[in-house]
Write a protein that holds these residues in place. Structure first.
Motif, PDB file in Angstrom:
ATOM      1  N   ASP A  36       0.840  -1.200   0.000  1.00 20.53           N
ATOM      2  CA  ASP A  36       0.000   0.000   0.000  1.00 20.53           C
ATOM      3  C   ASP A  36       0.874   1.248   0.000  1.00 20.53           C
ATOM      4  OD1 ASP A  36      -2.422  -1.458   0.160  1.00 20.53           O
ATOM      5  OD2 ASP A  36      -2.138  -1.704   2.325  1.00 20.53           O
ATOM      6  N   ALA A  37       0.484   2.224  -0.787  1.00 20.54           N
ATOM      7  CA  ALA A  37       1.248   3.480  -0.855  1.00 20.54           C
ATOM      8  C   ALA A  37       0.980   4.372   0.359  1.00 20.54           C
ATOM      9  CB  ALA A  37       0.896   4.231  -2.133  1.00 20.54           C
ATOM     10  N   LYS A  38      -0.160   4.177   1.018  1.00 22.08           N
ATOM     11  CA  LYS A  38      -0.538   5.016   2.152  1.00 22.08           C
ATOM     12  C   LYS A  38      -0.443   4.234   3.455  1.00 22.08           C
ATOM     13  CE  LYS A  38      -3.851   7.693  -0.627  1.00 22.08           C
ATOM     14  NZ  LYS A  38      -3.213   9.011  -0.524  1.00 22.08           N
ATOM     15  N   ARG A  39      -0.485   4.968   4.561  1.00 18.69           N
ATOM     16  CA  ARG A  39      -0.505   4.386   5.904  1.00 18.69           C
ATOM     17  C   ARG A  39      -1.614   5.058   6.699  1.00 18.69           C
ATOM     18  NH1 ARG A  39       4.612   2.390   7.888  1.00 18.69           N
ATOM     19  NH2 ARG A  39       4.149   3.225   9.959  1.00 18.69           N
ATOM     20  N   PRO A  59      -2.882   6.594  10.403  1.00 17.77           N
ATOM     21  CA  PRO A  59      -2.198   7.207  11.554  1.00 17.77           C
ATOM     22  C   PRO A  59      -1.833   6.201  12.642  1.00 17.77           C
ATOM     23  CG  PRO A  59      -4.048   8.571  10.858  1.00 17.77           C
ATOM     24  CD  PRO A  59      -4.133   7.293  10.060  1.00 17.77           C
ATOM     25  N   VAL A  60      -2.666   5.181  12.833  1.00 22.02           N
ATOM     26  CA  VAL A  60      -2.395   4.206  13.887  1.00 22.02           C
ATOM     27  C   VAL A  60      -1.064   3.496  13.655  1.00 22.02           C
ATOM     28  CG1 VAL A  60      -3.695   2.354  12.726  1.00 22.02           C
ATOM     29  CG2 VAL A  60      -3.393   2.286  15.215  1.00 22.02           C
ATOM     30  N   HIS A  61      -0.668   3.306  12.397  1.00 24.48           N
ATOM     31  CA  HIS A  61       0.603   2.634  12.124  1.00 24.48           C
ATOM     32  C   HIS A  61       1.785   3.451  12.641  1.00 24.48           C
ATOM     33  CE1 HIS A  61      -1.765   0.617   8.734  1.00 24.48           C
ATOM     34  NE2 HIS A  61      -1.521  -0.309   9.634  1.00 24.48           N
ATOM     35  N   ASP A  62       1.663   4.772  12.592  1.00 28.01           N
ATOM     36  CA  ASP A  62       2.752   5.627  13.057  1.00 28.01           C
ATOM     37  C   ASP A  62       2.810   5.708  14.579  1.00 28.01           C
ATOM     38  OD1 ASP A  62       3.578   6.259  10.436  1.00 28.01           O
ATOM     39  OD2 ASP A  62       2.009   7.787  10.279  1.00 28.01           O
ATOM     40  N   GLU A  63       1.729   5.311  15.240  1.00 27.69           N
ATOM     41  CA  GLU A  63       1.709   5.340  16.706  1.00 27.69           C
ATOM     42  C   GLU A  63       2.272   4.061  17.316  1.00 27.69           C
ATOM     43  OE1 GLU A  63      -2.154   6.580  18.218  1.00 27.69           O
ATOM     44  OE2 GLU A  63      -2.544   7.614  16.335  1.00 27.69           O
ATOM     45  N   ILE A  64       2.332   2.994  16.537  1.00 20.90           N
ATOM     46  CA  ILE A  64       2.867   1.717  17.039  1.00 20.90           C
ATOM     47  C   ILE A  64       4.389   1.810  17.081  1.00 20.90           C
ATOM     48  CG2 ILE A  64       3.119  -0.743  16.510  1.00 20.90           C
ATOM     49  CD1 ILE A  64       0.321  -0.529  15.165  1.00 20.90           C
ATOM     50  N   LYS A  65       4.973   1.508  18.235  1.00 22.15           N
ATOM     51  CA  LYS A  65       6.420   1.663  18.429  1.00 22.15           C
ATOM     52  C   LYS A  65       7.209   0.394  18.116  1.00 22.15           C
ATOM     53  CE  LYS A  65       6.007   5.243  22.022  1.00 22.15           C
ATOM     54  NZ  LYS A  65       4.554   5.387  21.939  1.00 22.15           N
ATOM     55  N   ALA A  66       6.558  -0.741  18.010  1.00 25.55           N
ATOM     56  CA  ALA A  66       7.250  -2.018  17.831  1.00 25.55           C
ATOM     57  C   ALA A  66       8.093  -2.025  16.561  1.00 25.55           C
ATOM     58  CB  ALA A  66       6.235  -3.155  17.788  1.00 25.55           C
TER      59      ALA A  66
END
Length: 414
Positions: A45-48, A50-57
């Motif tokens: 996927d070309a987009k993400r 916001p929740v993906h940027d909040e995950i620190k793992a």
């Protein structure tokens, strides 16, 4: 109690169509768990969201195809050849190959070897999302590392996997959770011995999908300037039934004012665009493509009706409980869908939405016309749907269940 480090095995990460997994990962992190994400393939996927940027793992990627990284695979093989655990895991592979003699099966064992050889420091548990290929890799890796594992099963993975494969994984995993009653019933029927299966609706992050307080439009389809907006969000794949939805839209009375908007990409998108043109719907249909979560939320709030024509495909593939239906309902959007799989667990006919038989353009057209002409009905169903979601589909309930399952096992071995 000290938290343990968990290796979470995913088919791909990040993926726009799997926000329910991302919000679960974020919820577990916020509950204090230390996660390592391992994906079988890189993102397409070309987009993400916001929740993906909040995950620190941190995220690690296994070789999607073994021949792409032969040295990495060979190093892992040579590292494990002398170990007794390699031969035990190889025995499991041999038993599986007798029933499923495929290159894919061997690839999963090779990916498990790489995971085992490149094992994150101090990790003591494996968890798979999806009970088909990710669980195969996880099961082999658990045998190679002599570590426990657990699994979250969802939809396609449950219904397109062979009974023997599911039963073997259920007996090997310490516990398995699934997100619909229909999926739970199938897994429970196959569970034997010490197999532990739990129903856990993954729900919705209700802070991210806050209440929509604005009054919705009262258009009834009688004025061209006040067209009623029908929205659908989902990948353009067979099980979503978009061909049925387009056929239903084509059956609506010619003097009825409506527009259809689709959000998502997928392998059938070009075919569906051609079908819409052939049906004479081109000037009423907008194909938005894949959008980030905040853009999808805005479309929920601007639409009047949400439609999803889920179906069961010839190979058994189907949705569980589509997260987009829960999202739409959380925004007081009147929903119409089909009586497939877990959808009736969210939509009660004429109470929290409308349900029609699958693969029935006529029934779907009738339901859509009813909603288009009746803004009072749309408001009643939307209000009831939101109350149902906020009372029963808060994702923190699922995070609490998962936390208890992990800690129960860890208490048993301490």
């Amino acid at each position: 109690m000290q938290r343990r480090k968990i290796v979470v095995v995913l088919k791909g990460y990040p993926r726009l169509s799997e926000t329910f997994i991302a919000q679960e990962l974020l919820g577990l992190e916020r509950a204090g768990f230390d996660l390592i994400l391992v994906a079988l393939r890189r993102p397409t996927d070309a987009k993400r969201h916001p929740v993906h940027d909040e995950i620190k793992a941190p995220v690690h990627y296994l070789p999607e195809y073994l021949h792409d990284e032969p040295l990495r695979v060979l190093r892992s093989l040579f590292a494990y050849l002398p170990r007794p655990s390699f031969w035990r895991a190889l025995g499991s592979l041999a038993a599986d190959m007798l029933r499923d003699f495929t290159r894919n099966r061997a690839r999963r064992f090779g990916q498990a070897l790489v995971l085992a050889a490149e094992w994150p420091e101090d990790a003591g548990w494996l968890h798979a999302h999806f009970v088909h290929t990710p669980a195969s890799v996880t099961r082999y890796a658990s045998q190679l590392r002599s570590l426990p594992w657990s699994c979250s099963a969802h939809a396609k993975d449950i219904w397109t996997s062979a009974d023997w494969d599911l039963a073997g994984k259920l007996s090997s995993a310490r516990w398995t959770v699934t997100c619909t009653k229909t999926g739970f019933d199938r897994l429970k029927k196959l569970a034997t011995g010490n197999s532990s299966v739990h129903l856990s609706y993954h729900g919705l992050d209700l802070h991210r999908f806050g209440s929509f307080g604005d009054a919705r439009k009262q258009h009834d389809g009688s004025e061209p300037a006040g067209a009623v907006v029908v929205l659908s969000v989902g990948r353009a794949v067979e099980k979503k039934g978009y061909d049925t939805l387009l056929e239903a839209l084509a059956l609506l009375p010619g003097d009825l004012a409506w527009r259809f908007e689709h959000i998502g990409d997928g392998e059938e998108l070009e075919r569906l665009k051609a079908m819409a043109q052939k049906l004479g719907l081109d000037d009423r249909v907008a194909w938005k493509g894949a959008l980030a979560q905040e853009q999808v939320l805005e479309h929920y709030r601007c639409a009047d009706i949400f439609a999803l024509a889920c179906r069961i495909t010839a190979n058994g593939d189907r949705d569980g409980l589509p997260n987009v239906l829960v999202e739409a309902a959380s925004q007081r959007l009147a929903c119409v869908s089909t009586d497939v799989s877990g959808v009736p667990e969210l939509i009660s006919p004429d109470e929290t939405g409308l349900l029609v038989p699958t693969n029935s353009p006529i029934a779907l057209a009738q339901a859509l016309e009813r909603l288009i002409r009746d803004p009072v009905l749309r408001a009643r169903l939307g209000d009831a749907a939101e109350r149902h979601v906020r009372g029963n589909f808060d994702h923190m309930a699922s995070i609490g269940q998962l936390t208890e399952l992990f800690e129960r096992e860890w208490r048993a071995v301490d």
